[in-house]
Design a protein around this motif. Structure first.
Motif, PDB file in Angstrom:
ATOM      1  N   MET B   1      34.403  35.932  29.323  1.00 51.54           N
ATOM      2  CA  MET B   1      35.769  35.477  29.027  1.00 51.54           C
ATOM      3  C   MET B   1      36.202  34.360  30.001  1.00 51.54           C
ATOM      4  O   MET B   1      36.921  33.447  29.620  1.00 51.54           O
ATOM      5  N   LEU B   2      35.735  34.491  31.230  1.00 53.77           N
ATOM      6  CA  LEU B   2      36.179  33.533  32.251  1.00 53.77           C
ATOM      7  C   LEU B   2      35.278  32.298  32.325  1.00 53.77           C
ATOM      8  O   LEU B   2      35.658  31.306  32.966  1.00 53.77           O
ATOM      9  N   GLU B   3      34.157  32.354  31.659  1.00 55.87           N
ATOM     10  CA  GLU B   3      33.174  31.265  31.773  1.00 55.87           C
ATOM     11  C   GLU B   3      33.772  29.899  31.392  1.00 55.87           C
ATOM     12  O   GLU B   3      34.358  29.747  30.313  1.00 55.87           O
ATOM     13  N   GLY B   4      33.592  28.940  32.283  1.00 57.40           N
ATOM     14  CA  GLY B   4      34.073  27.583  32.006  1.00 57.40           C
ATOM     15  C   GLY B   4      35.571  27.406  32.160  1.00 57.40           C
ATOM     16  O   GLY B   4      36.101  26.314  31.970  1.00 57.40           O
ATOM     17  N   LYS B   5      36.275  28.500  32.521  1.00 55.53           N
ATOM     18  CA  LYS B   5      37.738  28.393  32.661  1.00 55.53           C
ATOM     19  C   LYS B   5      38.102  28.046  34.095  1.00 55.53           C
ATOM     20  O   LYS B   5      37.544  28.621  35.034  1.00 55.53           O
ATOM     21  N   LYS B   6      39.033  27.113  34.226  1.00 51.39           N
ATOM     22  CA  LYS B   6      39.477  26.737  35.578  1.00 51.39           C
ATOM     23  C   LYS B   6      40.885  27.220  35.883  1.00 51.39           C
ATOM     24  O   LYS B   6      41.222  27.487  37.030  1.00 51.39           O
ATOM     25  N   SER B   7      41.722  27.284  34.841  1.00 49.02           N
ATOM     26  CA  SER B   7      43.118  27.690  35.075  1.00 49.02           C
ATOM     27  C   SER B   7      43.482  28.838  34.145  1.00 49.02           C
ATOM     28  O   SER B   7      43.202  28.797  32.946  1.00 49.02           O
ATOM     29  N   ILE B   8      44.119  29.823  34.741  1.00 46.17           N
ATOM     30  CA  ILE B   8      44.493  31.031  33.988  1.00 46.17           C
ATOM     31  C   ILE B   8      45.964  31.337  34.210  1.00 46.17           C
ATOM     32  O   ILE B   8      46.454  31.232  35.334  1.00 46.17           O
ATOM     33  N   VAL B   9      46.627  31.666  33.113  1.00 44.16           N
ATOM     34  CA  VAL B   9      48.014  32.122  33.253  1.00 44.16           C
ATOM     35  C   VAL B   9      48.085  33.573  32.758  1.00 44.16           C
ATOM     36  O   VAL B   9      47.471  33.918  31.749  1.00 44.16           O
ATOM     37  N   ILE B  10      48.817  34.383  33.502  1.00 45.18           N
ATOM     38  CA  ILE B  10      49.001  35.786  33.126  1.00 45.18           C
ATOM     39  C   ILE B  10      50.470  35.986  32.753  1.00 45.18           C
ATOM     40  O   ILE B  10      51.367  35.592  33.509  1.00 45.18           O
ATOM     41  N   LEU B  11      50.692  36.562  31.580  1.00 48.16           N
ATOM     42  CA  LEU B  11      52.055  36.807  31.110  1.00 48.16           C
ATOM     43  C   LEU B  11      52.267  38.292  30.831  1.00 48.16           C
ATOM     44  O   LEU B  11      51.342  38.978  30.389  1.00 48.16           O
ATOM     45  N   GLY B  12      53.492  38.764  31.043  1.00 48.02           N
ATOM     46  CA  GLY B  12      53.845  40.148  30.700  1.00 48.02           C
ATOM     47  C   GLY B  12      54.950  40.127  29.659  1.00 48.02           C
ATOM     48  O   GLY B  12      55.031  39.201  28.853  1.00 48.02           O
ATOM     49  N   HIS B  13      55.813  41.127  29.705  1.00 45.77           N
ATOM     50  CA  HIS B  13      56.909  41.167  28.737  1.00 45.77           C
ATOM     51  C   HIS B  13      58.263  40.926  29.407  1.00 45.77           C
ATOM     52  O   HIS B  13      58.400  41.010  30.626  1.00 45.77           O
ATOM     53  N   VAL B  14      59.244  40.606  28.581  1.00 43.61           N
ATOM     54  CA  VAL B  14      60.605  40.388  29.081  1.00 43.61           C
ATOM     55  C   VAL B  14      61.079  41.652  29.790  1.00 43.61           C
ATOM     56  O   VAL B  14      60.651  42.755  29.468  1.00 43.61           O
ATOM     57  N   ASN B  15      61.985  41.475  30.746  1.00 43.80           N
ATOM     58  CA  ASN B  15      62.528  42.611  31.511  1.00 43.80           C
ATOM     59  C   ASN B  15      61.380  43.468  32.056  1.00 43.80           C
ATOM     60  O   ASN B  15      61.249  44.648  31.733  1.00 43.80           O
ATOM     61  N   PRO B  16      60.522  42.881  32.855  1.00 44.87           N
ATOM     62  CA  PRO B  16      59.274  43.540  33.249  1.00 44.87           C
ATOM     63  C   PRO B  16      59.497  44.849  34.008  1.00 44.87           C
ATOM     64  O   PRO B  16      60.320  44.916  34.909  1.00 44.87           O
ATOM     65  N   ASP B  17      58.774  45.885  33.602  1.00 44.13           N
ATOM     66  CA  ASP B  17      58.845  47.194  34.264  1.00 44.13           C
ATOM     67  C   ASP B  17      57.638  47.384  35.180  1.00 44.13           C
ATOM     68  O   ASP B  17      56.830  46.467  35.356  1.00 44.13           O
ATOM     69  N   GLY B  18      57.513  48.551  35.739  1.00 47.12           N
ATOM     70  CA  GLY B  18      56.450  48.835  36.705  1.00 47.12           C
ATOM     71  C   GLY B  18      55.052  48.581  36.156  1.00 47.12           C
ATOM     72  O   GLY B  18      54.194  48.023  36.841  1.00 47.12           O
ATOM     73  N   ASP B  19      54.815  48.998  34.917  1.00 50.58           N
ATOM     74  CA  ASP B  19      53.482  48.831  34.343  1.00 50.58           C
ATOM     75  C   ASP B  19      53.193  47.364  34.072  1.00 50.58           C
ATOM     76  O   ASP B  19      52.091  46.874  34.317  1.00 50.58           O
ATOM     77  N   CYS B  20      54.197  46.646  33.565  1.00 52.78           N
ATOM     78  CA  CYS B  20      54.012  45.221  33.294  1.00 52.78           C
ATOM     79  C   CYS B  20      53.698  44.481  34.598  1.00 52.78           C
ATOM     80  O   CYS B  20      52.710  43.734  34.682  1.00 52.78           O
TER      81      CYS B  20
END
Lengths: 314, 314
Positions: B1-20
């Motif tokens: 999945m990461l092969e050849g990737k240089k930049s990664i963005v991680i997103l969660g959900h609105v009003n983020p809780d502990g698990d997010c």
């Protein structure tokens, strides 16, 4: 250990808590289910009805019967003989004795002793002694209850990786653990819930808002139909308030001007030293003592001791 | 999945809780620690300061930047595109997309989707994706926090044997889990503790003491320096009172005569049907709706619906 034995008595400690009851009844159910013809009895002081869902709860004897003797006496969760209370003679008169415990202070009071001081609970020690293939749902309920209670629901630092794995194994037996936790651990009577609400509402922050205390009087307890037992947990509710380093609770004992003081800290302050200086004792983070005087005088004395330690820590 | 990737963005959900937060920062720390040269960013709405102990908390971007695009967008704990909020375009413009989640309603919004609806939490799903030998204490703190929050500290029925085993593995990394639980889960501000105390103290039992409700007004919230967020958890405190089958909370929304109603049950009554009949919704055991009128009128209406279901259940 069981070879040639026909009658077994299981004993716990005075004022039995979740782990004591869970470990004793876990053993009781396991022996009853897997050893036909074995006579198994449990003797414990009167237990909270919140544990009545556990199999074997109704079978527990709560009164000492001096006509009885047993081939084997098993003690669980009791750190010494006095903790066996009125049932201690059964250990004396038994043909053989076996001790299961997790208290570091337990010096071994039986012929065979399995004392694992690193274990979260006596229930965890009992689990390790059993044949995993023979653990029923009824046994799982008892041992899970014991582990959950003695770890504050997997929150105290006595909870290890193995504790979590054992609890997971037990949960997979199909026990209704959400209900066990709610009903036997978090549930309060309506009066108790109100006493807690009032205690927090009337609490006072002192020493730059780094400390908080509250006072519960005998009249208040009476008003809500509660005994002093209902004050359990109040000081922990105060301790987890943001910014609070030290929390303490004063509750009237019933004697005029006499208060039990229960102290908790999240900080470097050693509350056992404070309790000790007023004739009490306990642990670094949780301690208690009995003091006389008006609440305000007692608060002043405790505050003084907190300030002293702050000075030392500077 | 990461092969050849240089930049990664991680997103969660609105009003983020502990698990997010836990799952996103767990992934973030893991990628930063193990993949040199990889640019990793996390975008989330503003988070509670109680999560500030987590590594990477300070690095989280809270504002959308429309000049940015990424090689890979990872979404965690978000069940659909709208739940990504203002950051949703990053998923649109990314060269590749990957979704990690545990919501049964997630239909898969990325090229690759790992959705385990039986998992306790997104953090548990993330754990299974990682090389166990490379999980640091910082990563363990994040994932443990996520799992603990989404299971109500191992209490909800989504907690499986594997959940317990994973939590045990993470605890063994030396994390201070008693403090994590106290500070990020149980801690309350002083105002919030008082609002809760008052809400319980002023609660009223109805319908043969089988139900309990309480009302929190905007004025009370203001008095204790709280927002409506401070009412979280009140209805659960009422639900666990002995003998209570149904608990509900009314809190003023700020509009005159408008109240949010939050319902919980331990019984066979389906509170989602009650909420639905007043234009709300939810689950069988936890639901909510918005109603207008005087509190007493609202209580009468809810009581009527409870009685209706009791009649049916007879």
């Amino acid at each position: 250990m069981l070879e040639g034995k026909k009658s077994i008595v299981i004993l716990g400690h005075v004022n039995p808590d979740g782990d004591c009851i869970g470990s004793c009844l876990g053993l009781y159910n396991y022996l009853k289910e897997n050893y036909e013809g074995l006579e198994v009895s449990v003797y414990l002081e009167k237990m909270g009805v919140k544990f009545s869902f556990l199999s074997g709860f109704e079978d527990v004897h709560t009164e000492y019967d001096d006509t009885k003797t047993f081939d084997l006496c098993i003690t669980s969760d009791a750190s010494d003989v006095p903790r066996l209370g009125v049932f201690a003679p059964y250990r004396e008169t038994a043909k053989d004795t076996f001790c299961v415990d997790h208290h570091i202070t337990n010096k071994g009071m039986c012929r065979v002793n399995v004392i694992e001081s690193w274990a979260s609970s006596a229930s965890e020690v009992v689990f390790r002694l059993l044949d995993k293939g023979k653990i029923s749902k009824a046994v799982a309920e008892c041992l899970y209850t014991g582990i959950a209670h003695d770890t504050g629901i997997f929150k105290f630092s006595n909870t290890s990786r193995q504790t979590m794995e054992i609890a997971g194994f037990l949960m997979e037996k199909g026990i209704d653990f959400p209900k066990i936790i709610d009903d036997s651990f978090f549930a309060k009577t309506y009066g108790q819930a109100k006493i807690h609400g009032r205690a927090v509402l009337e609490s006072v922050r002192i020493l730059d808002n780094r400390c908080v205390y509250t006072v519960v009087t005998t009249d208040e307890l009476r008003e809500y139909g509660c005994t002093v037992k209902a004050t359990d947990g109040i000081v922990d509710q105060l301790r987890i308030i943001e910014g609070i380093e030290i929390a303490f609770l004063l509750y009237q004992t019933g004697n005029p001007d006499e208060y039990k003081v229960s102290l908790r800290t999240n900080s470097a302050v050693d509350v056992s030293r404070i309790a000790l200086s007023f004739g009490g004792g306990g642990h670094v983070k949780a301690a208690g003592c009995t003091m006389t005087g008006e609440p305000q005088e007692i608060v002043e004395k405790i505050s003084g001791k907190i300030r002293e330690q702050w000075e030392e820590l500077k």
